[in-house]
Design a protein around this motif. Structure first.
Motif, mmCIF file in Angstrom:
data_model
loop_
_atom_site.group_PDB
_atom_site.id
_atom_site.type_symbol
_atom_site.label_atom_id
_atom_site.label_comp_id
_atom_site.label_asym_id
_atom_site.label_seq_id
_atom_site.Cartn_x
_atom_site.Cartn_y
_atom_site.Cartn_z
ATOM 1 N N ALA A 25 0.902 -1.241 -0.065
ATOM 2 C CA ALA A 25 -0.137 0.094 -0.183
ATOM 3 C C ALA A 25 0.909 1.230 -0.051
ATOM 4 O O ALA A 25 0.746 2.253 -0.593
ATOM 5 C CB ALA A 25 -0.844 0.098 1.244
ATOM 6 N N GLY A 26 2.109 1.273 0.775
ATOM 7 C CA GLY A 26 2.781 2.151 0.923
ATOM 8 C C GLY A 26 3.593 2.623 -0.591
ATOM 9 O O GLY A 26 3.617 3.909 -0.853
ATOM 10 N N PHE A 27 3.924 1.509 -1.188
ATOM 11 C CA PHE A 27 4.558 1.625 -2.404
ATOM 12 C C PHE A 27 3.542 2.444 -3.294
ATOM 13 O O PHE A 27 4.011 3.247 -4.143
ATOM 14 C CB PHE A 27 5.090 0.302 -3.191
ATOM 15 C CG PHE A 27 6.207 -0.362 -2.403
ATOM 16 C CD1 PHE A 27 7.260 0.538 -1.811
ATOM 17 C CD2 PHE A 27 6.483 -1.703 -2.457
ATOM 18 C CE1 PHE A 27 8.291 -0.139 -1.338
ATOM 19 C CE2 PHE A 27 7.499 -2.196 -2.113
ATOM 20 C CZ PHE A 27 8.660 -1.495 -1.466
ATOM 21 N N GLU A 28 2.430 1.952 -3.462
ATOM 22 C CA GLU A 28 1.152 2.574 -4.302
ATOM 23 C C GLU A 28 1.135 4.127 -4.058
ATOM 24 O O GLU A 28 0.916 4.822 -4.774
ATOM 25 C CB GLU A 28 -0.075 1.721 -4.170
ATOM 26 C CG GLU A 28 -0.002 0.268 -4.367
ATOM 27 C CD GLU A 28 -0.072 0.064 -6.038
ATOM 28 O OE1 GLU A 28 -0.450 0.800 -6.809
ATOM 29 O OE2 GLU A 28 0.397 -1.286 -6.070
ATOM 30 N N GLN A 29 1.053 4.329 -2.736
ATOM 31 C CA GLN A 29 0.952 5.831 -2.444
ATOM 32 C C GLN A 29 2.130 6.521 -2.754
ATOM 33 O O GLN A 29 1.927 7.732 -3.266
ATOM 34 C CB GLN A 29 0.522 5.857 -0.931
ATOM 35 C CG GLN A 29 -0.419 5.322 -0.561
ATOM 36 C CD GLN A 29 -0.668 5.199 1.236
ATOM 37 O OE1 GLN A 29 0.077 5.702 1.814
ATOM 38 N NE2 GLN A 29 -1.750 4.367 1.625
ATOM 39 N N LEU A 30 3.173 6.171 -2.670
ATOM 40 C CA LEU A 30 4.473 7.070 -3.044
ATOM 41 C C LEU A 30 4.536 7.065 -4.705
ATOM 42 O O LEU A 30 4.902 8.179 -5.106
ATOM 43 C CB LEU A 30 5.680 6.143 -2.676
ATOM 44 C CG LEU A 30 5.979 6.074 -1.109
ATOM 45 C CD1 LEU A 30 7.272 5.342 -0.872
ATOM 46 C CD2 LEU A 30 6.284 7.458 -0.590
ATOM 47 N N LEU A 31 4.119 5.898 -5.267
ATOM 48 C CA LEU A 31 3.961 6.134 -6.864
ATOM 49 C C LEU A 31 3.100 7.127 -7.207
ATOM 50 O O LEU A 31 3.171 8.042 -8.008
ATOM 51 C CB LEU A 31 3.874 4.751 -7.543
ATOM 52 C CG LEU A 31 4.725 3.612 -7.558
ATOM 53 C CD1 LEU A 31 4.158 2.365 -8.071
ATOM 54 C CD2 LEU A 31 5.918 4.293 -8.468
ATOM 55 N N ASP A 32 1.961 7.179 -6.462
ATOM 56 C CA ASP A 32 0.901 8.176 -6.701
ATOM 57 C C ASP A 32 1.372 9.711 -6.707
ATOM 58 O O ASP A 32 1.306 10.468 -7.507
ATOM 59 C CB ASP A 32 -0.468 7.983 -5.669
ATOM 60 C CG ASP A 32 -1.300 6.895 -6.180
ATOM 61 O OD1 ASP A 32 -1.018 6.553 -7.464
ATOM 62 O OD2 ASP A 32 -2.332 6.525 -5.567
#
Lengths: 401, 401
Positions: A131-138
């Motif tokens: 989830a953290g990776f997705e947010q950072l990519l966002d």
């Protein structure tokens, strides 16, 4: 005939003039024009031209217009396109975690740090990482398609080849868990190593790779760990257990019981926890390594003396490692290294007395430079070493899988 | 993208399907036909065919007629032409020297051993080596033109890159002497390393290279030395001083004065000289390591007890090296290893007690297998690793120098 072809930092490379080799020359700043590539690779102008075109087509290299003149017309400047993809990295500690995204030069683009207990188990922790990776990519406005690799550090022994934790003492539920499978849908290499190895690689990559081949990174925190860089690469050993200096026996400490079950381990006398306990027995309120460091920074005499003595105990163990391994640099990191003046003084005192003159002639013992970011820096470097390895680049450019 | 391309024994290789890579597959017995080369290299039949022709033309590969059938017509069997050249090797000890000629598979063709003091100095010793090489070539009916490389071991620290001895304690006149220059007229690579490193490489090459990557070779003779194999290659360290285990301090031996000037070194309590001295103080006539071994083999109780205890002292130092380096195998060689039952028992006792379970789970502690030939075997392997490295083969076959 000549020598083996290796890079300045020891990674194996491919045939001279292969696309992967040319990219490496550009990445390391050894060349920035086609004529320089011709000179350094020894292959023909035509071959360089074809292979640079392939690298341009693959998006790994970009042209920057006119560069320095080489006699006649100005040469076009080439550079590695470090924006061509992203690396996702996670440095998971016992109670704290750090996530980041880097570019293909290992440059940190965005990060976050949070308290998160590894003991929650692989499911919850790795879901949180995803989830953290997705947010950072966002946050970067980028997507999964930009990701070229994932690197993860764990606070315990890891079988690097399979990315599984192996009997980790402080990670309930993780034993044998296949971390890479949790990110299989990204369809990129997922590399896992223990936290001390990635910290060692991070310090090496950021500060030393152009200068030295052999380096030891010592993490002095609650316990004592060591990451070994041999010929520019992490040395993991036969079972991935290399670097366990914390449980080497020191003379005259046979009554010190270690959490490993043995007595007399250097960690049981010189680790942050051991020092805090000793200070408490003298009436101090120090609970852990950070408290010890704060006491030293505040000028507490007992704490200062204890850290200096811990440095000497550590130095005795490092002296043996220096004789055995002959590193060019020893980097001291971890929480206790924030009291590095006293710690390093103790280490240096014993290492230079006990090691052989030839092995210490040019040996440097220095504090770590990256602090809390050593792990994510190293995790990114670990991934880049694989996905940008000349052989991998050759296969990518040639369309061979 | 996938992994880095490395050989089973860790040497870097070149692009998949390069001539050097194909030769390596043939040398290691992984392939012996063109179809097998196609399958293992992933390149096309046409490309394999062209490159095999180049290797045939260069004389590095020969065809042996029809091989195993692969469905249709029988495939022609290819093999590495190990007779295509010779390697000259010299293992120079303190008082004894051994010369040999091997083929390109490292097979010993002819050898000679003689008492010869290294202290005579580089001029006389290397002149004698040159003359010996010429005579051995004559015996074989071969000439200088057949020689592809020269490998030399010296009983002291060596700067491997330049082939010079560095402050060697028992080699008057050798400090800084450029050994390769003495053989410049051969116009082939001349590689020099210290005797323990080439012994380590010899044992690794002959017995272990297909099975393990990380190995320690311990030479227990008058003193104690160690050769370190990391990822299939000799680890030399920043100053070429790696492997100096003999001068690591052991607990409780502070009154033992070592020839290095320090006290408490493991060599000063567990080396052959130290054991002989201890036995003499008990009334024995033992003068050196060989005498000690003879006493043990004759069943002398004091000598047996002393060697067992020396094994334990050595084990304490090796336990630390095991925690730090995590080797798969520890090979014990040198004169004292002829009493290996007692010595290994002591070593095993302490290593398995003091090292971490993960690091010793599959650790083997074994006696050396090559005896006096470990050095020449390793010197040949050192040369072959360079002159038959895929990059070197590619350059040779492509006519690039």
């Amino acid at each position: 005939m000549g020598e083996l072809l290796t890079t300045t930092n020891g990674w194996p490379t491919t045939a001279p003039g292969s696309p992967g080799h040319l990219l490496q020359l550009l990445r390391e700043g050894a060349a920035s024009t086609r004529p320089q590539l011709v000179e350094l690779s020894g292959i023909s102008r035509t071959a360089v031209s074809q292979r640079v075109d392939a690298l341009l087509a693959a998006g790994l290299v970009v042209q920057d217009g006119a560069g320095a003149s080489t006699g006649g017309r100005p040469a076009v400047r080439l550079r590695f396109n470090h924006d061509h993809g992203l690396v996702l990295v996670a440095d998971l500690g016992a109670t704290h975690a750090r996530l980041a995204v880097t570019d293909l030069a290992g440059e940190l683009l965005v990060e976050r740090a949070e308290d998160r207990a590894i003991a929650e188990g692989p499911g919850p922790v790795l879901d949180w990482v995803r989830a953290g990776f997705e947010q950072l990519l966002d946050e970067l406005g980028r997507g999964r398609a930009d990701v070229r690799g994932i690197g993860i550090g764990l606070p315990g022994p890891v079988e690097h080849g399979s990315g599984r934790a192996v009997s980790p003492p402080i990670m309930p539920g993780w034993d044998g868990y296949p971390v890479p499978a949790h990110f299989a849908d990204y369809d990129v290499p997922v590399l896992v190593d223990n936290d001390v190895n990635i910290m060692a690689l991070g310090e090496y990559w950021a500060a030393w790779r152009h200068e030295v081949d052999d380096l030891l990174f010592i993490k002095v925190g609650t316990g004592i760990g060591c990451g070994v860089i041999a010929s520019g690469r992490v040395h993991r050993g036969a079972q991935g257990a290399a670097g366990d200096l914390g449980h080497v026996r020191v003379p005259g400490a046979d009554d010190a019981l270690c959490r490993c079950g043995n007595t007399g381990c250097v960690e049981a006398v010189a680790g942050g926890q051991a020092i805090a306990e000793r200070l408490r027995s003298l009436g101090s309120s120090a609970r852990d390594a950070r408290d010890v460091v704060n006491l030293v920074l505040a000028g507490d005499r007992e704490a200062t003396r204890a850290v200096r003595e811990a440095g000497r105990e550590l130095g005795a163990v490092l002296a043996a490692a220096v004789n055995f391994f002959n590193p060019a640099v020893i980097v001291i990191g971890g929480d206790m290294a924030n009291a590095h003046e006293q710690l390093l003084a103790g280490v240096r005192e014993v290492v230079y007395r006990r090691s052989l003159p030839l092995a210490t002639r040019h040996l440097r013992v220095v504090p770590a430079q990256l602090g809390d970011r050593a792990g994510i820096t190293g995790a990114s470097a670990m991934v880049l070493a694989e996905v940008l390895a000349p052989g991998a680049v050759d296969r990518l450019v040639n369309g061979v899988t």
